[in-house]
Design a protein around this motif. Sequence first.
Motif, PDB file in Angstrom:
ATOM      1  N   ASN A 166       7.239  22.621   2.393  1.00  0.00           N
ATOM      2  CA  ASN A 166       8.526  21.771   2.453  1.00  0.00           C
ATOM      3  C   ASN A 166       8.814  20.732   1.578  1.00  0.00           C
ATOM      4  N   SER A 167       7.739  20.811   0.104  1.00  0.00           N
ATOM      5  CA  SER A 167       7.773  19.071  -0.776  1.00  0.00           C
ATOM      6  C   SER A 167       7.590  20.430  -1.791  1.00  0.00           C
ATOM      7  N   GLN A 203       9.635  13.691   1.049  1.00  0.00           N
ATOM      8  CA  GLN A 203      10.617  15.466   0.203  1.00  0.00           C
ATOM      9  C   GLN A 203      12.084  14.776   0.184  1.00  0.00           C
ATOM     10  N   GLU A 204      12.254  14.325   2.106  1.00  0.00           N
ATOM     11  CA  GLU A 204      13.507  14.633   2.595  1.00  0.00           C
ATOM     12  C   GLU A 204      14.300  12.970   2.022  1.00  0.00           C
ATOM     13  N   GLU A 261      15.212  12.928  -1.632  1.00  0.00           N
ATOM     14  CA  GLU A 261      15.882  13.563  -1.677  1.00  0.00           C
ATOM     15  C   GLU A 261      17.360  12.522  -1.576  1.00  0.00           C
ATOM     16  N   TYR A 262      17.210  11.957  -0.535  1.00  0.00           N
ATOM     17  CA  TYR A 262      18.635  11.153  -0.158  1.00  0.00           C
ATOM     18  C   TYR A 262      19.091  10.926  -1.710  1.00  0.00           C
ATOM     19  N   GLY A 317       7.182  16.735   4.002  1.00  0.00           N
ATOM     20  CA  GLY A 317       9.030  16.948   4.735  1.00  0.00           C
ATOM     21  C   GLY A 317       9.172  15.326   4.760  1.00  0.00           C
ATOM     22  N   ASN A 325      11.716  21.747  -4.024  1.00  0.00           N
ATOM     23  CA  ASN A 325      11.110  21.407  -3.374  1.00  0.00           C
ATOM     24  C   ASN A 325      10.485  22.075  -1.873  1.00  0.00           C
TER      25      ASN A 325
END
Length: 431
Positions: free
Chosen positions: A203-204, A376-377, A380-381, A373, A332
């Motif tokens: 998940n990236s 990446q999260e 993306e903020y 994860g 992503n």
Amino acid sequence: MGKWPKPPEGSWTEHYPELGTGPISFRDSISPEFYELEREAVFKRAWLNVGRVEDVPRVGSYLTKDIAAARASVIVVRGKDEQIRGFYNICRHRGNKLVWNDFPNEEVSGTCRQFTCKYHGWRYGLSGELTFVQQAGEFFDLDPSRHGLKPVNCDVWNGFIFINFDPEPRWSLREFLGPMITALDDYPFELMTERYEFEAHNNSNWKIFADAFQEYYHVPALHSQQVPSAVRRPNATFECGHFQIDGPHRLVSTAGTRRWLLPPEHMYPVERATRSGLVGPWRTPETHFSAGLNPGGIEPWGITNFQIFPNLEILIYHGWYLLYRYWPTSYNTHKFEAYTAFHPARTVRERIEHEVASVVLKEFALQDAGMLGGTQEALEYGLDEPIVDEFPLSDQEILVRHLHKVVVDWVEQYRAERRAEPRSERKPVGV
């Protein structure tokens, strides 16, 4: 608080002034729009590794490769003349996916005399020629010579099979690889045919995971159980021995031996029992000589990681190697492929040593993957306007800086070429 002192003059990054030393942005890893451009500019123009010659060992041997970033599936096959060719995995009659078994979205391999479409029975030879059409008389002026499989550029370097989706590649494969990589022309990869493969869907963005293997600055913190206690002390030095850049490709070498010099309490019990682990079996065939294997002249040499743009890494150890590929599946997400390759085991003990090394290396990679994860999260903020968009990199992170610069440069060049095209000739991005 004052600033920390900068690295000394002549640091690795300052050997490559075009990279700069300022903070970098990771917008190239969080933007759906950039990903669409990256697919066209990078994955449809660069040479991509899809296997080795051992994967198609005899006449009629084939494999399929689904490459989401190119929105294409390809067939790689060894023909009657022993030449390895690539074709789009599409029947020329009604566009059915030509080669698949139970599920069309799964890659397959095997051996055949010809390819037959499951839908209407059209057949194609190993060189892509159309050899049979069911009820050919029903068609209107059908010319078989114009309806063979559509080829994909395909070439081989030192046993590694590459394809290129560009109808007219800007470079031959050898020109693209350049002297730093082709210095391994004499390295005998073909001797290391015992392989242990694994795959993960992560998940990236693909570059975020590639970054984890471009620097060892993270090792004392993230892999604290696998490094000597002296390295884990605050401000203890843990550095690579040599960095090198050649065109879009990168290289990092580390010092080392055939085993980490760890006290027994920091090894897994299975490592102590089998004398094998993170850097492979403690006993392996002597390292093969190659002019390109240790360009920094590190002694004692341990590992050299050759990072072939865009998504291939070959890590060469003492007498064996490890391979990574990162295949984007969206802006992503990506598919991570890896395998370890050894000389074929001669005894049960050697086979166990190989398996233990592969399992321990997988555990090491999972520790890196565990960060993806969260990275990446956080990146993306505030996706349109990232909360943080400037990230300082240390001198040891020079290859991270280089990868992102090269990808952005390729995209910018693609954009410039599109702007120069007559509007009537432009195709929509993503098609």
